[in-house]
Design a protein around this motif. Structure first.
Motif, PDB file in Angstrom:
ATOM      1  N   ILE A  99       6.343 -22.921  25.126  1.00 30.00           N
ATOM      2  CA  ILE A  99       6.186 -21.495  25.435  1.00 30.00           C
ATOM      3  C   ILE A  99       7.176 -21.165  26.545  1.00 30.00           C
ATOM      4  O   ILE A  99       7.086 -21.707  27.648  1.00 30.00           O
ATOM      5  CB  ILE A  99       4.737 -21.184  25.862  1.00 30.00           C
ATOM      6  N   ALA A 100       8.110 -20.289  26.249  1.00 32.18           N
ATOM      7  CA  ALA A 100       9.169 -19.942  27.197  1.00 32.18           C
ATOM      8  C   ALA A 100       8.612 -19.117  28.357  1.00 32.18           C
ATOM      9  O   ALA A 100       7.415 -18.846  28.440  1.00 32.18           O
ATOM     10  CB  ALA A 100      10.277 -19.173  26.469  1.00 32.18           C
ATOM     11  N   ASP A 101       9.479 -18.685  29.239  1.00 34.84           N
ATOM     12  CA  ASP A 101       9.087 -17.889  30.400  1.00 34.84           C
ATOM     13  C   ASP A 101       8.667 -16.473  29.999  1.00 34.84           C
ATOM     14  O   ASP A 101       9.130 -15.922  28.997  1.00 34.84           O
ATOM     15  CB  ASP A 101      10.257 -17.787  31.379  1.00 34.84           C
ATOM     16  N   ARG A 102       7.786 -15.908  30.805  1.00 34.94           N
ATOM     17  CA  ARG A 102       7.343 -14.507  30.689  1.00 34.94           C
ATOM     18  C   ARG A 102       6.748 -14.173  29.316  1.00 34.94           C
ATOM     19  O   ARG A 102       7.042 -13.134  28.743  1.00 34.94           O
ATOM     20  CB  ARG A 102       8.484 -13.568  31.055  1.00 34.94           C
ATOM     21  N   VAL A 103       5.903 -15.044  28.822  1.00 37.49           N
ATOM     22  CA  VAL A 103       5.213 -14.816  27.546  1.00 37.49           C
ATOM     23  C   VAL A 103       3.804 -14.324  27.844  1.00 37.49           C
ATOM     24  O   VAL A 103       3.171 -14.784  28.791  1.00 37.49           O
ATOM     25  CB  VAL A 103       5.180 -16.106  26.700  1.00 37.49           C
ATOM     26  N   TYR A 104       3.317 -13.379  27.058  1.00 37.34           N
ATOM     27  CA  TYR A 104       1.968 -12.833  27.214  1.00 37.34           C
ATOM     28  C   TYR A 104       1.160 -13.191  25.970  1.00 37.34           C
ATOM     29  O   TYR A 104       1.573 -12.894  24.845  1.00 37.34           O
ATOM     30  CB  TYR A 104       2.030 -11.310  27.371  1.00 37.34           C
ATOM     31  N   ILE A 105       0.003 -13.844  26.180  1.00 39.04           N
ATOM     32  CA  ILE A 105      -0.873 -14.232  25.075  1.00 39.04           C
ATOM     33  C   ILE A 105      -2.277 -13.732  25.395  1.00 39.04           C
ATOM     34  O   ILE A 105      -2.789 -14.000  26.490  1.00 39.04           O
ATOM     35  CB  ILE A 105      -0.892 -15.765  24.885  1.00 39.04           C
ATOM     36  N   SER A 106      -2.906 -13.036  24.442  1.00 40.30           N
ATOM     37  CA  SER A 106      -4.240 -12.500  24.683  1.00 40.30           C
ATOM     38  C   SER A 106      -5.009 -12.330  23.385  1.00 40.30           C
ATOM     39  O   SER A 106      -4.421 -12.089  22.328  1.00 40.30           O
ATOM     40  CB  SER A 106      -4.132 -11.145  25.394  1.00 40.30           C
ATOM     41  N   ASP A 107      -6.332 -12.439  23.481  1.00 41.68           N
ATOM     42  CA  ASP A 107      -7.204 -12.174  22.334  1.00 41.68           C
ATOM     43  C   ASP A 107      -7.908 -10.826  22.489  1.00 41.68           C
ATOM     44  O   ASP A 107      -8.885 -10.547  21.820  1.00 41.68           O
ATOM     45  CB  ASP A 107      -8.224 -13.306  22.157  1.00 41.68           C
ATOM     46  N   ASN A 108      -7.397  -9.982  23.371  1.00 42.83           N
ATOM     47  CA  ASN A 108      -7.997  -8.672  23.629  1.00 42.83           C
ATOM     48  C   ASN A 108      -6.919  -7.739  24.152  1.00 42.83           C
ATOM     49  O   ASN A 108      -5.810  -8.158  24.451  1.00 42.83           O
ATOM     50  CB  ASN A 108      -9.134  -8.804  24.646  1.00 42.83           C
TER      51      ASN A 108
END
Length: 152
Positions: A99-108
Protein backbone atom coordinates in the motif's frame (compact mmCIF):
# COMPACT_ATOMS: atom_id res chain seq x y z
CA UNK A 1 18.91 11.23 7.73
CA UNK A 2 20.46 9.28 10.59
CA UNK A 3 18.18 10.91 13.17
CA UNK A 4 15.11 9.72 11.25
CA UNK A 5 16.34 6.14 11.22
CA UNK A 6 17.02 6.31 14.97
CA UNK A 7 13.52 7.73 15.57
CA UNK A 8 12.01 4.92 13.48
CA UNK A 9 13.98 2.28 15.36
CA UNK A 10 12.89 3.70 18.73
CA UNK A 11 9.25 3.81 17.58
CA UNK A 12 9.30 0.19 16.39
CA UNK A 13 10.94 -0.93 19.63
CA UNK A 14 8.48 1.02 21.79
CA UNK A 15 5.47 -0.51 20.02
CA UNK A 16 6.91 -4.02 20.30
CA UNK A 17 7.60 -3.63 24.02
CA UNK A 18 4.85 -1.37 25.36
CA UNK A 19 1.92 -1.34 22.91
CA UNK A 20 1.75 -5.04 21.97
CA UNK A 21 -0.78 -5.92 24.75
CA UNK A 22 -3.24 -3.29 23.51
CA UNK A 23 -3.66 -4.83 20.03
CA UNK A 24 -6.05 -7.65 19.13
CA UNK A 25 -3.03 -9.40 17.55
CA UNK A 26 0.54 -8.21 17.22
CA UNK A 27 2.56 -10.77 15.25
CA UNK A 28 6.30 -11.39 15.20
CA UNK A 29 8.39 -8.83 13.39
CA UNK A 30 5.62 -6.19 13.22
CA UNK A 31 6.92 -2.66 12.58
CA UNK A 32 4.90 0.38 13.63
CA UNK A 33 6.87 3.48 12.65
CA UNK A 34 5.83 6.62 14.52
CA UNK A 35 2.12 6.64 13.60
CA UNK A 36 0.00 9.76 13.62
CA UNK A 37 -2.70 7.97 15.63
CA UNK A 38 -4.06 4.52 16.35
CA UNK A 39 -7.59 4.38 17.79
CA UNK A 40 -9.25 1.10 18.79
CA UNK A 41 -6.06 -0.99 18.79
CA UNK A 42 -7.87 -3.88 20.51
CA UNK A 43 -9.73 -4.41 17.21
CA UNK A 44 -6.54 -4.35 15.09
CA UNK A 45 -4.84 -7.60 14.06
CA UNK A 46 -1.32 -7.12 12.72
CA UNK A 47 0.02 -10.40 11.34
CA UNK A 48 3.72 -11.36 11.26
CA UNK A 49 6.05 -8.84 9.57
CA UNK A 50 3.28 -6.31 8.85
CA UNK A 51 4.47 -2.69 8.69
CA UNK A 52 2.65 0.57 9.39
CA UNK A 53 4.84 3.36 8.05
CA UNK A 54 5.36 6.89 9.37
CA UNK A 55 2.28 9.05 9.91
CA UNK A 56 -0.31 6.29 9.44
CA UNK A 57 -3.74 7.03 10.93
CA UNK A 58 -5.64 3.91 11.97
CA UNK A 59 -9.12 4.14 13.52
CA UNK A 60 -11.30 1.14 14.33
CA UNK A 61 -14.55 2.41 15.79
CA UNK A 62 -17.50 0.24 16.79
CA UNK A 63 -20.71 1.02 14.93
CA UNK A 64 -23.85 0.92 17.08
CA UNK A 65 -25.72 -1.35 14.66
CA UNK A 66 -23.03 -3.97 14.00
CA UNK A 67 -20.79 -6.48 15.72
CA UNK A 68 -17.30 -5.63 17.00
CA UNK A 69 -15.19 -4.29 14.13
CA UNK A 70 -12.01 -5.97 12.89
CA UNK A 71 -9.12 -4.54 10.92
CA UNK A 72 -6.76 -7.28 9.80
CA UNK A 73 -3.42 -6.48 8.17
CA UNK A 74 -1.93 -9.64 6.70
CA UNK A 75 1.58 -11.02 7.07
CA UNK A 76 4.24 -9.08 5.20
CA UNK A 77 1.85 -6.26 4.24
CA UNK A 78 3.24 -2.72 4.13
CA UNK A 79 0.98 0.28 4.76
CA UNK A 80 2.65 3.42 3.38
CA UNK A 81 3.38 6.80 4.93
CA UNK A 82 0.40 9.00 5.83
CA UNK A 83 -2.15 6.35 4.86
CA UNK A 84 -5.52 6.38 6.61
CA UNK A 85 -7.57 3.28 7.43
CA UNK A 86 -10.98 3.87 9.03
CA UNK A 87 -12.94 0.75 10.00
CA UNK A 88 -16.36 0.44 11.63
CA UNK A 89 -17.17 -3.13 10.60
CA UNK A 90 -14.55 -5.17 8.68
CA UNK A 91 -11.45 -4.43 6.65
CA UNK A 92 -9.31 -7.41 5.65
CA UNK A 93 -5.98 -6.72 3.96
CA UNK A 94 -4.42 -10.03 2.92
CA UNK A 95 -0.78 -11.09 2.89
CA UNK A 96 2.01 -9.28 1.06
CA UNK A 97 -0.09 -6.28 -0.01
CA UNK A 98 1.91 -3.17 -0.89
CA UNK A 99 0.00 0.00 0.00
CA UNK A 100 1.68 3.18 -1.21
CA UNK A 101 1.72 6.54 0.58
CA UNK A 102 -1.41 8.62 1.22
CA UNK A 103 -3.94 5.84 0.62
CA UNK A 104 -7.42 6.01 2.19
CA UNK A 105 -9.27 2.77 3.01
CA UNK A 106 -12.69 2.69 4.68
CA UNK A 107 -15.81 0.56 5.06
CA UNK A 108 -17.98 3.63 5.70
CA UNK A 109 -18.41 7.25 4.71
CA UNK A 110 -20.13 10.37 5.93
CA UNK A 111 -23.70 10.66 4.78
CA UNK A 112 -24.34 13.65 2.53
CA UNK A 113 -28.01 13.27 1.56
CA UNK A 114 -29.35 16.06 3.81
CA UNK A 115 -28.31 19.18 1.93
CA UNK A 116 -29.43 21.41 4.81
CA UNK A 117 -26.70 20.05 7.13
CA UNK A 118 -22.92 20.12 6.80
CA UNK A 119 -21.48 16.72 5.89
CA UNK A 120 -19.49 16.60 9.12
CA UNK A 121 -22.74 16.84 11.12
CA UNK A 122 -24.37 13.90 9.35
CA UNK A 123 -24.06 10.30 10.58
CA UNK A 124 -21.70 7.71 9.18
CA UNK A 125 -23.15 5.43 6.54
CA UNK A 126 -21.94 1.85 6.25
CA UNK A 127 -20.81 0.74 2.84
CA UNK A 128 -19.54 -2.80 2.25
CA UNK A 129 -16.74 -4.60 4.05
CA UNK A 130 -13.34 -4.11 2.41
CA UNK A 131 -11.19 -7.00 1.24
CA UNK A 132 -7.85 -6.51 -0.50
CA UNK A 133 -6.44 -9.73 -1.99
CA UNK A 134 -2.98 -11.16 -1.39
CA UNK A 135 -0.08 -9.73 -3.37
CA UNK A 136 -1.97 -6.62 -4.52
CA UNK A 137 -0.45 -3.22 -5.03
CA UNK A 138 -2.46 -0.13 -4.10
CA UNK A 139 -0.91 2.93 -5.74
CA UNK A 140 -0.37 6.36 -4.26
CA UNK A 141 -3.37 8.58 -3.40
CA UNK A 142 -5.95 5.81 -3.97
CA UNK A 143 -9.27 5.83 -2.07
CA UNK A 144 -10.95 2.47 -1.38
CA UNK A 145 -14.42 2.71 0.16
CA UNK A 146 -16.48 -0.46 0.58
CA UNK A 147 -14.79 -2.48 -2.16
CA UNK A 148 -13.35 -5.91 -2.87
CA UNK A 149 -10.02 -6.12 -4.71
CA UNK A 150 -8.79 -9.47 -5.99
CA UNK A 151 -5.39 -11.01 -5.48
CA UNK A 152 -2.38 -9.65 -7.37
Amino acid sequence: MIHFRLRDYVSVLAYRVFARPFFGRFGRGVRVVFPLRIVGAKHVELEDNATLQYGAYIAVLPSPESRAPVLRVGAGTLVGNFSHIICTRRIDIAEKVLIADRVYISDNLHDYRDITRPVMDQPLRQTADVHIGAGSWIGENVCIVGARIGAH
